[in-house]
Design an enzyme around this catalytic site. Sequence first.
Site, PDB file in Angstrom:
ATOM      1  N   LYS A   1       0.861  -1.186   0.000  1.00 27.83           N
ATOM      2  CA  LYS A   1       0.000   0.000   0.000  1.00 27.83           C
ATOM      3  C   LYS A   1       0.883   1.217   0.000  1.00 27.83           C
ATOM      4  O   LYS A   1       2.007   1.184   0.508  1.00 27.83           O
ATOM      5  CB  LYS A   1      -0.879   0.028   1.255  1.00 27.83           C
ATOM      6  CG  LYS A   1      -2.132   0.873   1.090  1.00 27.83           C
ATOM      7  CD  LYS A   1      -3.203   0.059   0.397  1.00 27.83           C
ATOM      8  CE  LYS A   1      -4.533   0.747   0.361  1.00 27.83           C
ATOM      9  NZ  LYS A   1      -5.604  -0.227   0.060  1.00 27.83           N
TER      10      LYS A   1
HETATM   11  N1  GLU Z   1      -7.327   0.028  -2.973  1.00 30.03           N
HETATM   12  C1  GLU Z   1      -8.081  -1.145  -3.281  1.00 30.03           C
HETATM   13  C2  GLU Z   1      -8.138  -2.080  -2.086  1.00 30.03           C
HETATM   14  O1  GLU Z   1      -7.999  -1.665  -0.968  1.00 30.03           O
HETATM   15  C3  GLU Z   1      -7.621  -1.825  -4.567  1.00 30.03           C
HETATM   16  C4  GLU Z   1      -6.230  -2.375  -4.553  1.00 30.03           C
HETATM   17  C5  GLU Z   1      -5.755  -2.898  -5.900  1.00 30.03           C
HETATM   18  O2  GLU Z   1      -6.556  -2.988  -6.826  1.00 30.03           O
HETATM   19  O3  GLU Z   1      -4.580  -3.195  -5.989  1.00 30.03           O
HETATM   20  O4  GLU Z   1      -8.401  -3.242  -2.217  1.00 30.03           O
END
Ligand code: GLU
Length: 439
Positions: free
Chosen positions: A126
Site C-alpha cells: 500500500k
Molecule cells: N485500494 C483497493 C483495495 O484496498 C484496490 C487495490 C488494488 O486494486 O490493488 O483493495
Amino acid sequence: MMSGGQGGGPSSGTASANMHRANEISVFGEAMDYFNEAAANLALDPNIKRILTHPSRQVIISIPFQRDNGELEVYTGYRVQYSFARGPAKGGIRYHPDVTLDEVTALAFWMTWKCAVVDLPFGGGKGGVTCDPAKLSRSELERLTRRYAADIIEVIGPDKDVPAPDVGTNPQVMAWIMDTVSMHNRAHTPGVVTGKPLNVGGSRGRVEATGRGVMIVVEAALAKMGKALAGRRVVVQGFGNVGSISAKLLRERGAVIVGISDQYGGLYDPRGIDVDAAIAHVNNPRNVRHSLEGFAGERLTNAELLELPCDILIPAAIENQLTEANASKIKAHLIAEGANGPTTPAADGMFSQAGVTVIPDILANAGGVTVSYFEWAQDRMGYYWREPEVNARLEQVMRENFDAVWELAQERKVTLRTAAYMLAIRRVVDSLMTRGIYA
Ligand code: GLU
C-alpha cells in the site's frame, strides 16, 4: 529513506512503533488482533508468525512539491510492501490528510490477506501521501503524483509492486503514474499500475469491480441464510467508488437503499433512494464538493446513519467506524465491509456475540483487486477482454472463495473474519514454505 522492515514491525507483540501521533490507537496494532485470532486457530508456528507480523519493506519519502503560485512545500509519502511470498506486492495509493506510516502498514497488511483469500498471485502493499487532494488543483495533483512515482520508481514495477487507486486517488492519477514510469523506463509499462483509464491499458469493469464484489458476497451470504436480496433495506456509508457502486448494483438487484452518506453527512429515505440520481447529483460539475448535500431525503450525521433501521449495513468509507461505542446500536443483521478496517476488534466481538454476520473487508472488498489482477494480466498479454468476461470471472472468484470461507467458518465454528484470515494465512504460509525461508 528506505528501511528494510526495521522500525515498523510488532516484534514485541505490539505495533506501537509504527504510531505517529501520541494517544492514538495504532491501526496496524488493531489489525494484528484479527491475525492473532486466526493464527491461534491454526496453531501457527511461532517462527512463521514472527515473519508474517513484520512488513517486508517500508519506504518513506519527502516529496518536494510546487504549488501553482510558485511556493514549494514538502509532503511525506509512503510505500509499504508487506509481503512478497505469493508474488509482487499489490495495493492502492491513498491521498488523505490522515495518512501515516502506521495506517499504510495496516493497509498493506490487509492487502496481503485480501489477495490470498481470493487466491491471487500477489503479495500485499500500500502507498500513501499525507495531503488533502480536494485542496489541490489538477496540475498540482499531477505534479505531486509524478514526483511521488519518480521517488518510488526503484521499488515498483509489474514484477515488483503494482499500485492501484484507493481513497483520494483515481484512474487519472494511475495514468500519470504509468506515464511517469514509462518515461523513466524508456518503455511502455502499463502493468506497473492498475485501475487505469481504458484508453491507457485499463480493464473493462475495473471501476465497478469493488462494488460488484460487495454485491456478489451480500447475495451469496443471504443465499446461505435462505434469504433473498429483493426488498432488503440497505444502508451504505460512503459514496465514493465503492459505496456508490455497491448501492447502485444492490438496488438493481431489488434491494431498497434507505440510507447513504459521504464525508459531509447522510441521507435517509425509508421509501428508497434513487441511487442513479444521487450519483448524477455528486457528479454534476456545478456541485464543486461533489457532495450529497442538496439531494432529496432526511439529513442526518454519519453516526446516526450507521444506527438506522435496516437489514444490511455496508460501511464503505474509512477505518474505525463501527466501535465499542456504537456496535450495540447497530440494527443490521448483516454487515459487508466495503471499506478496509471499518470495524474495531472490540465491535467485532460484540457483533459475533449478538449474532450479527460480518463479511470481512479482506473478502467483501476483494473485487477491486481481483479485477486489478485481470488488468495486470491483460497488460502483460497486450490483449483486452470484453466486459462480460471480466464480470463473469470476477463472480466466479468471489463466489468460490466466499464458499470456501463460509464452509471453514461452519467447520471450525469461527466468524467469517477468522475463517477468511485462516484461509489466507494458510495460503501465504504454503507459498512461503514451498519457496523456503532465505534466512
Ligand atoms: N485500494 C483497493 C483495495 O484496498 C484496490 C487495490 C488494488 O486494486 O490493488 O483493495
